[in-house]
Structure formats: C-alpha cells, structure tokens
Enzyme design. Sequence first.
Site, PDB file in Angstrom:
ATOM      1  N   ASP A  63     -16.047   7.873  -3.992  1.00 13.44           N
ATOM      2  CA  ASP A  63     -15.029   6.861  -3.699  1.00 13.44           C
ATOM      3  C   ASP A  63     -14.958   6.778  -2.188  1.00 13.44           C
ATOM      4  O   ASP A  63     -14.498   7.708  -1.530  1.00 13.44           O
ATOM      5  CB  ASP A  63     -13.698   7.299  -4.312  1.00 13.44           C
ATOM      6  CG  ASP A  63     -12.534   6.374  -3.930  1.00 13.44           C
ATOM      7  OD1 ASP A  63     -12.735   5.477  -3.081  1.00 13.44           O
ATOM      8  OD2 ASP A  63     -11.440   6.559  -4.483  1.00 13.44           O
ATOM      9  N   TYR A  94      -5.157  17.795  -3.000  1.00 19.12           N
ATOM     10  CA  TYR A  94      -5.431  16.564  -3.758  1.00 19.12           C
ATOM     11  C   TYR A  94      -5.941  15.468  -2.830  1.00 19.12           C
ATOM     12  O   TYR A  94      -5.297  15.128  -1.856  1.00 19.12           O
ATOM     13  CB  TYR A  94      -4.149  16.077  -4.455  1.00 19.12           C
ATOM     14  CG  TYR A  94      -4.343  14.761  -5.164  1.00 19.12           C
ATOM     15  CD1 TYR A  94      -5.129  14.685  -6.305  1.00 19.12           C
ATOM     16  CD2 TYR A  94      -3.764  13.604  -4.678  1.00 19.12           C
ATOM     17  CE1 TYR A  94      -5.331  13.481  -6.951  1.00 19.12           C
ATOM     18  CE2 TYR A  94      -3.954  12.387  -5.328  1.00 19.12           C
ATOM     19  CZ  TYR A  94      -4.739  12.339  -6.459  1.00 19.12           C
ATOM     20  OH  TYR A  94      -4.938  11.144  -7.091  1.00 19.12           O
ATOM     21  N   LYS A 135      -9.260  11.827  -7.768  1.00 19.77           N
ATOM     22  CA  LYS A 135      -9.832  12.527  -8.912  1.00 19.77           C
ATOM     23  C   LYS A 135     -11.359  12.587  -8.803  1.00 19.77           C
ATOM     24  O   LYS A 135     -11.971  11.847  -8.032  1.00 19.77           O
ATOM     25  CB  LYS A 135      -9.423  11.819 -10.201  1.00 19.77           C
ATOM     26  CG  LYS A 135      -8.283  12.486 -10.987  1.00 19.77           C
ATOM     27  CD  LYS A 135      -8.152  13.979 -10.814  1.00 19.77           C
ATOM     28  CE  LYS A 135      -7.402  14.675 -11.906  1.00 19.77           C
ATOM     29  NZ  LYS A 135      -6.918  16.005 -11.521  1.00 19.77           N
TER      30      LYS A 135
END
Length: 365
Positions: A12, A228, A231
């Site tokens: 991403d 984080y 994902k």
Amino acid sequence: MKELTISVIKADIGGYVGHSASHPALIQRAQEALQGAKDRGTLVDFHVSYCGDDLNLIMTHRLGTDNAEIHQLAWDTFEACTEVARSLHLYGAGQDLLSDAFSGNVRGMGPGVAEMTFVERPSEPVVIFMADKTAAGAWNMPLYRMFVDPFNTAGLVISPSLHDGFNIEVYDVKSAKAIVFNCPAEVYDLLALIGATARYVVKAVYTKKGEIAAVSSTERLSLIAGKYVGKDDPVCIVRSQNQFPAIGEILEPFTMPHVVEGCMRGSFFAPLMPVPLRFAQTSRFDGPPRVVALGFQIADGHLVGPRDLFDDPGFDQARQQCNALMDHLRRHGPFEPHRLPMDEMEYTTLPQVLEKLQGRWVDMK
Ligand code: F6R
Ligand code: MG
Ligand code: MG
C-alpha cells in the site's frame, strides 16, 4: 528443464480516496516500470493489479525466489509509484515502505511477498488471490479447505492424483519458527495451530513428492513496524488442476464468507467478501474485507489472462451473506467480538488512547 518463478510483491503506497482504492496513475506508473524490466530481459512477463489501496506486482522470471534484482525492481517500482502518490496527495503515500535503507530483499521492509519456483507443466493454471483490509491468517481456512478438507475438494477422495494428500507448512509469526504437517495424517495437529490465525499462518503447501502447490505472504506489518501502520492485506499463489485441486475446488472455500481480522483501523472481525476487481474497494467501514482471484494460464513463462474468477453469480449468495453478517457485527459497535480481543488490540492505535488513563487506576476494594 528451465525453472520459472512467480513473484507476487504488494504494498500500500497510497490510497484513493482515503484508504479505499488505488488511483489508476499508480497502476500505470508500475506498468511502465515493469515493462522496462521486461524489455531489459529481467522479467519474462508481468501483470499489475490492485485490491483496494494495495498495488500488486505479479511477475514471472528465471531468477528464483528471494532474488535481489527482482526485489530491488519491486522496491524501486513502489518508490516510483510513491512519487506519483505524493504528487496527487494520495492518502498514506509511501505507507508500507517502512525503511529508507533497502538491502536487497523486501522481506521485513513492509511489502508482502509470495513467491514460488517450479518447472512449468504443459498447461499451468494458476490463481493469484489478493486481499484488502485483512491480515495474513485470512488464508488459513481457505487453504485448509482446498488442500485438506474432502468436503470441499472432491479430488482428495476420488482422484488418484490428489489422494495422497499434501504437506502444509505453518509459520509461527510471533516466534519466527516453521513446522510442516503431513496431511491428512496430522490434520488435528494442523488445526490445533492454524485455528489461531493471528499467530499461526499457512505459508506453503507441497505435494507429497515435494512440488510446490501454494504459497502465501505472511508478513505481519504491525510486528515489523512495532506499531499499527495498516493491515497486511495478504496475497496467495495457488497452482491448479491435475495433481492440484481444480479451479472450482480452489474457489469453493470462498462461498463461506469466513470471519477475518481487519476492517476499520485493522481492529475488527468481519467477513471476507469474494469480489470481482470492479468491487475490490471498500467504501463502507473499511470493509467488509475483500478478496479477488485472478486466474492465469502460464505459457512459457507468459501470463495468459487474467480471468476475474469471482466475477460469477455463483458467489452472489456469499456476498449477500457477507452483507447480512456485516450488518449484524456492525451493530456491536466497539464491543467484542466485532472488535478484536485486547491482546490483538495491542497492535492497533488503541494503546495510545489507553495511555492517558495510566495514572487514574487505583486498587479494587
Ligand atoms: C486498514 C486501514 C484503515 C485505516 C483507517 C483510519 O488497513 O488502513 O482502516 O486504519 O481508515 O486511517 P487514518 O488513521 O489514517 O485516518
Ligand atoms: Mg491504505
Ligand atoms: Mg490495504
């Protein structure tokens, strides 16, 4: 006999709009970069695709797995696409490129990697699965169904070429250890681990003769980054037909929209929806998480295809079930079991919120 390697490397590196989808300019930039590598003879062939905000480079070549030149090519391509993402002010530009110092292998640097090397059969059907808004363990149940479950894969019972079963390699992503299970003999041991999808991840499947059948990306972004960042949005390569499950047996597990972790802020359980590419973008609540299946025939290393395999009304019911389940889970709002359990929330943005309560705790009476 010349060996062929398929490398699927994904990242991403910028979303359009927000974290929902990939901008066509990124896909075009990646195509230009990989076309250059094909013209130079580094790649035999390539196909650039996407699932949600993840850019997927599907490449064939003769250099083997973990090859520095191929990994450099993928990294450089993602960097070139990041520049485009920055110029368009796309969201999270360069997000998954976690390090400035590339060292010859993208493993552990942010992108997800699935690679396999084999001698091409006279006809070589291959399926590339790509998911968005979910984690590496999302393939555990479908791979189990494809290669171990006779209720899914009829060939395990009635075809002599599949009747011996398969060896399943599992990674413990928290202790960086691997183990191989001989199935069906060790099916209960296998299930004892892979039912815990956040920790144990099916890495690869082999025939009893040692031929590679499937391989997945097992990178857990949060473990690499220590926080984080988004994902894993994993990919998986599966070979099909003859000594491997048929295309229909490979796709059948996705008629049951199993519940995976991911969705909004990577913090919720939600059902995995099988979709054609045109629906491979989440607008609602960063979910339900999506999975796309691209089918290719390989011809002397060239990718003939893709066929968009979930573009089939046969999956309409799975999609409807997914929506019904998603509605029900969503009504739990911030409550478990929609929200992940607390030990998994450690890898999300929640700990930053809880930190400010630190000084307010007193002993229970
Ligand atoms: C999931 C994902 C999204 C974001 C969410 C919030 O992988 O990337 O669910 O976590 O859209 O993003 P921020 O905090 O960047 O606004
Ligand atoms: Mg994103
Ligand atoms: Mg994504």
